[in-house]
Design an enzyme around this catalytic site. Structure first.
Site, PDB file in Angstrom:
ATOM      1  N   GLU A  50       0.815  -1.205   0.000  1.00 28.00           N
ATOM      2  CA  GLU A  50       0.000   0.000   0.000  1.00 28.00           C
ATOM      3  C   GLU A  50       0.858   1.269   0.000  1.00 28.00           C
ATOM      4  O   GLU A  50       0.582   2.214  -0.724  1.00 28.00           O
ATOM      5  CB  GLU A  50      -0.891  -0.028   1.257  1.00 28.00           C
ATOM      6  N   ASP A  51       1.905   1.271   0.807  1.00 28.93           N
ATOM      7  CA  ASP A  51       2.606   2.529   1.088  1.00 28.93           C
ATOM      8  C   ASP A  51       4.001   2.662   0.482  1.00 28.93           C
ATOM      9  O   ASP A  51       4.630   3.687   0.626  1.00 28.93           O
ATOM     10  CB  ASP A  51       2.762   2.707   2.612  1.00 28.93           C
TER      11      ASP A  51
END
Ligand code: MN
Length: 486
Positions: A50-51
């Site tokens: 996600e990051d």
């Protein structure tokens, strides 16, 4: 570990700590619970896709298919968010409440359907718990939103998984954020009562220990259990704020070796102090839906105040605190025990093991039924542009969706957009799609071809009705007979 550290390098959380601290805490917690190695690795990597630039392919290459699958599941769960517009709802009239609750339940089903697997859900719950514990790092607006989502979606799921520890903590943390004034005044309100009860528990604990020793019942543990804030607040609301009616502000928990000991303990306690009528609950013979087991009773205790005693075995205790997660815990312990124990051909031992296996298989079946992952695998959950959720059979099309909104919209559908792109009307919807129906009451009308691809009985019957009506009116379609579909 190195990959997670490198990937999160330089990222700082709102609280000021290095980002890596967060996945580390989640992974540590899961390893303490005794979850399998893949889950612990996945917990460490759960925010990486996600990051950070790291992708699933890389994870798969380095840690294998299973870890990648778990990380993917957690990432997808992260994308399920309640729409902010939902807050308006809470202020709405009382009669909107059932609708709100059914929407939330559908969201929870979407979470189960997306997670597909129990480890994913457990990682997500402990992830959420850690985020709630470090919530000061967020802006006020985001805090309230995040806390509300926790209360609406994740705490009920934790309850359903039987993870009482997480459920209670999630609720209390969210409660403080969403209703800070109520939380503060509750604390003041119960302060004195808490002190009295604490003294009670101390006295009672001693007396019960003596009593059980006389009866030769071994006690593994005996401790006071303080009621969680949020559940206390809700109970008080039900009881018009009357603290005297709450007997389990601090309950006394007695843990004894076997089920037989549980009943013996109950009997011993009742023989000494009088039981309050209607307050004896046998959750051993009749467990709660989420598997919770214990004996509960309220007695008129030594200090002449009513208070609750909960009796259970260590196994029940672990189940109540860690729910499904306890299964791994047990598997691990069993493994260690099996390794140490010399294998003998003693008949009794073999039988014992067989019984354990049977129990295990039974538990797992119960688990699957309780969670219903399978039931949801043939459903598809999609959103309206406003963020409402709809639950449809898999393979459903925009037409099916349109009829769930309103018959007049279904009948008048002329086109549809999925995730803002035009699609054909027989397009198969996917989990998480946002569907927008373009309709025109003047020109739109059901086509008999729709019957060939719609999946819901609702859409099928509405289309037939519209077609029949038109035939009767003698307009466009004459002597039309809809094709039979399965
Ligand atoms: Mn996280």
């Amino acid at each position: 570990m190195e990959l997670a550290k490198k990937a999160h390098q330089g990222q700082v959380r709102g609280t000021g700590e290095q980002y890596i601290e967060h996945p580390l805490r989640v992974a540590l917690k899961l390893s303490q619970l005794g979850l399998d190695v893949d889950s612990v690795v996945a917990a460490l990597l759960h925010d990486v896709v996600e990051d950070t630039p790291v992708n699933l392919e890389q994870i798969k290459k380095m840690f294998g298919q299973n870890v990648a699958k778990l990380v993917d599941g957690v990432t997808k769960l992260g994308q399920i968010r309640l729409k902010r517009s939902w807050f308006g709802f809470r202020i709405l009239k009382q009669k909107e409440k059932p609708r709100l609750e059914s929407q939330l339940e559908t969201f929870r089903k979407l979470i189960l359907a997306t997670a597909k697997n129990i480890q994913v859900l457990i990682i997500k719950l402990y992830d959420r718990l850690d985020n709630m514990n470090t919530i000061e790092g967020m802006t006020q607006d985001k805090r309230t939103y995040f806390a509300q989502e926790t209360l609406d979606l994740y705490a009920p799921l934790a309850y359903r998984l039987g993870i009482g520890e997480v459920k209670g903590e999630l609720e209390d943390l969210a409660f403080q954020q969403i209703m800070p004034e109520q939380f503060a005044s509750l604390k003041i309100k119960v302060k004195d009562a808490f002190q009295k009860r604490r003294a009670d528990v101390k006295k009672n604990k001693h007396k019960i220990l003596v009593l059980l020793a006389q009866q030769q019942i071994r006690v593994i543990d005996i401790h006071g259990r303080t009621k969680h804030w949020y559940s206390l607040w809700r109970k008080l609301k039900r009881l018009d704020g009357d603290l005297n009616k709450i007997y389990d502000l601090i309950a006394l928990r007695v843990i004894v070796p076997t089920v037989a000991d549980c009943y013996k303990t109950l009997q011993a306690i009742h023989s000494r102090w009088s039981a309050v009528e209607g307050r004896i609950k046998d959750y051993i013979a009749q467990p709660k839906k989420n598997g919770y087991q214990s004996l509960h009773t309220t007695i008129l205790g030594p200090s002449n105040r009513r208070f609750e005693v909960q009796i259970r075995t260590p196994h029940m205790h672990d189940q109540a605190e860690f729910g499904v997660a306890a299964h791994w815990h047990y598997d691990q312990h069993k493994l260690i025990k099996d390794k140490i124990k010399p294998i003998t051909s003693q008949h009794s031992q073999w039988l014992e093991r067989l019984a354990t296996w049977r129990q295990k298989i039974k538990d797992q079946n119960q688990l699957a039924t309780a969670l219903n992952f399978e039931i949801y695998s043939d459903r598809v959950f999609v959103f309206t542009p406003k963020g409402d959720i709809r639950d449809l059979p898999s393979g459903a099309t925009p037409i099916d969706f349109a009829y769930t909104i309103h018959t007049s919209i279904g009948d008048a559908t002329i086109a549809a957009k999925v995730n803002r792109k035009m699609v054909k009307l027989d397009h198969k919807l996917q989990n998480g799609d946002t569907v927008e129906i373009i309709f025109n009451p003047k020109h739109g009308q059901p086509h008999y071809k729709w019957l060939g691809f719609v999946k819901t009985a609702l859409a099928r019957s509405r289309i037939r009705r519209a077609l029949r009506l038109r035939t009767r009116l003698g307009s466009v379609v004459r002597r039309f007979r809809p094709k039979r579909t399965a």
